[in-house]
Each structure stands twice: as C-alpha cells, then as structure tokens.
Write a protein that holds these residues in place. Structure first.
Motif, PDB file in Angstrom:
ATOM      1  N   ASP A  56      30.151  18.784 -14.074  1.00  0.00           N
ATOM      2  CA  ASP A  56      30.390  18.014 -15.292  1.00  0.00           C
ATOM      3  C   ASP A  56      30.092  16.546 -14.994  1.00  0.00           C
ATOM      4  O   ASP A  56      30.707  15.953 -14.118  1.00  0.00           O
ATOM      5  N   PRO A  57      29.141  15.924 -15.700  1.00  0.00           N
ATOM      6  CA  PRO A  57      28.785  14.541 -15.388  1.00  0.00           C
ATOM      7  C   PRO A  57      29.890  13.536 -15.702  1.00  0.00           C
ATOM      8  O   PRO A  57      29.824  12.392 -15.279  1.00  0.00           O
TER       9      PRO A  57
ATOM     10  N   ARG B 122      10.785  22.265  -0.258  1.00  0.00           N
ATOM     11  CA  ARG B 122      10.409  22.370  -1.669  1.00  0.00           C
ATOM     12  C   ARG B 122      11.646  22.635  -2.516  1.00  0.00           C
ATOM     13  O   ARG B 122      11.851  22.012  -3.569  1.00  0.00           O
ATOM     14  N   THR B 123      12.509  23.526  -2.064  1.00  0.00           N
ATOM     15  CA  THR B 123      13.730  23.846  -2.788  1.00  0.00           C
ATOM     16  C   THR B 123      14.668  22.648  -2.835  1.00  0.00           C
ATOM     17  O   THR B 123      15.245  22.344  -3.885  1.00  0.00           O
ATOM     18  N   LEU B 124      14.817  21.949  -1.710  1.00  0.00           N
ATOM     19  CA  LEU B 124      15.688  20.781  -1.687  1.00  0.00           C
ATOM     20  C   LEU B 124      15.181  19.684  -2.619  1.00  0.00           C
ATOM     21  O   LEU B 124      15.970  19.048  -3.329  1.00  0.00           O
ATOM     22  N   LEU B 125      13.892  19.445  -2.624  1.00  0.00           N
ATOM     23  CA  LEU B 125      13.346  18.427  -3.512  1.00  0.00           C
ATOM     24  C   LEU B 125      13.519  18.814  -4.974  1.00  0.00           C
ATOM     25  O   LEU B 125      13.835  17.973  -5.822  1.00  0.00           O
ATOM     26  N   MET B 126      13.346  20.087  -5.283  1.00  0.00           N
ATOM     27  CA  MET B 126      13.516  20.554  -6.651  1.00  0.00           C
ATOM     28  C   MET B 126      14.962  20.382  -7.104  1.00  0.00           C
ATOM     29  O   MET B 126      15.232  19.862  -8.197  1.00  0.00           O
TER      30      MET B 126
ATOM     31  N   LEU C 102      19.385  17.463  -9.864  1.00  0.00           N
ATOM     32  CA  LEU C 102      20.690  16.832  -9.736  1.00  0.00           C
ATOM     33  C   LEU C 102      20.646  15.384 -10.205  1.00  0.00           C
ATOM     34  O   LEU C 102      21.532  14.923 -10.923  1.00  0.00           O
ATOM     35  N   ARG C 103      19.598  14.655  -9.828  1.00  0.00           N
ATOM     36  CA  ARG C 103      19.477  13.260 -10.257  1.00  0.00           C
ATOM     37  C   ARG C 103      19.267  13.161 -11.765  1.00  0.00           C
ATOM     38  O   ARG C 103      19.725  12.212 -12.399  1.00  0.00           O
ATOM     39  N   ALA C 104      18.575  14.110 -12.356  1.00  0.00           N
ATOM     40  CA  ALA C 104      18.363  14.085 -13.805  1.00  0.00           C
ATOM     41  C   ALA C 104      19.646  14.435 -14.554  1.00  0.00           C
ATOM     42  O   ALA C 104      19.875  13.950 -15.660  1.00  0.00           O
TER      43      ALA C 104
END
Length: 109
Positions: free
Chosen positions: A8-9, A73-77, A82-84
């Motif tokens: 929850d943000p 690749r998974t971590l970057l995705m 998460l940042r969005a």
C-alpha cells in the motif's frame, strides 16, 4: 503459484518493507554474480581437457550465464515496477491518508 499483493503506497511500514526486500534481493544478486563469475573464470583457466568434457563444461557455463542474465532482468523489471508504484517520499501518517489507487497484485512464480 504464490500471489503477492503490492504494498500500500500510503502505508509507511509496507513501503519501507518493500524497499528493504528489494535491496536485499539486489545484494544477494550481486554476491551470486561475483561468485558465479569467479567460478566461470576458474573453470576456464584451470580446465585442460578436450572432447566430451569440454563440451559439457561449455554447456554448463552457458547455463550459468543465462541464469545470471535472468536474475538481473527480473530484478530490473521488479525494480521499475516498484519505483512506479511506490511514492517518492514516505507517508507521514499511517491511517489518515486515503488510498488513491486500487489494490493490485504481482504474480510471483
């Protein structure tokens, strides 16, 4: 399959926990990458064999490189997602803020 809901943000504790969990995953990925690359270099330098063993080693080493690529690749995705999803600054209060986004969930395999 395990379904994990997004944090929850508006909840300070959930935001902190999500950021900490992602940081731990990145640290483990860095450690795994260093160990894997060291092992690949050691095998390539120390292996002095030809024939079937050399082919088998090349297949195993290529699988190790594919695993490294998939981890990053998974971590970057997930990092981008998460940042969005999470706010730039932490919320000040726990219950006073009304959530403006509908809850959704990530599908974890």
């Amino acid at each position: 399959m395990k379904r994990n809901s997004l944090p929850d943000p508006t909840s300070r504790s959930e935001v902190l926990r999500a950021r900490r969990k992602y940081t731990e995953q990145v640290v483990f990925a860095v450690i795994f990458t260093v160990v894997e690359l060291w092992a690949i270099v050691a095998v390539v330098v120390l292996l002095d064999d030809h024939g079937v063993l050399a082919v088998a080693v090349s297949i195993v080493l290529s699988a190790a490189l594919i695993a490294l690529w998939d981890i990053w690749r998974t971590l970057l995705m997930f990092g981008r997602a998460l940042r969005a999803w999470l706010p730039e600054t932490l919320p000040a209060a726990e219950e006073e803020v009304e959530p403006d986004r509908s809850p959704s969930s990530l599908l974890r395999l």
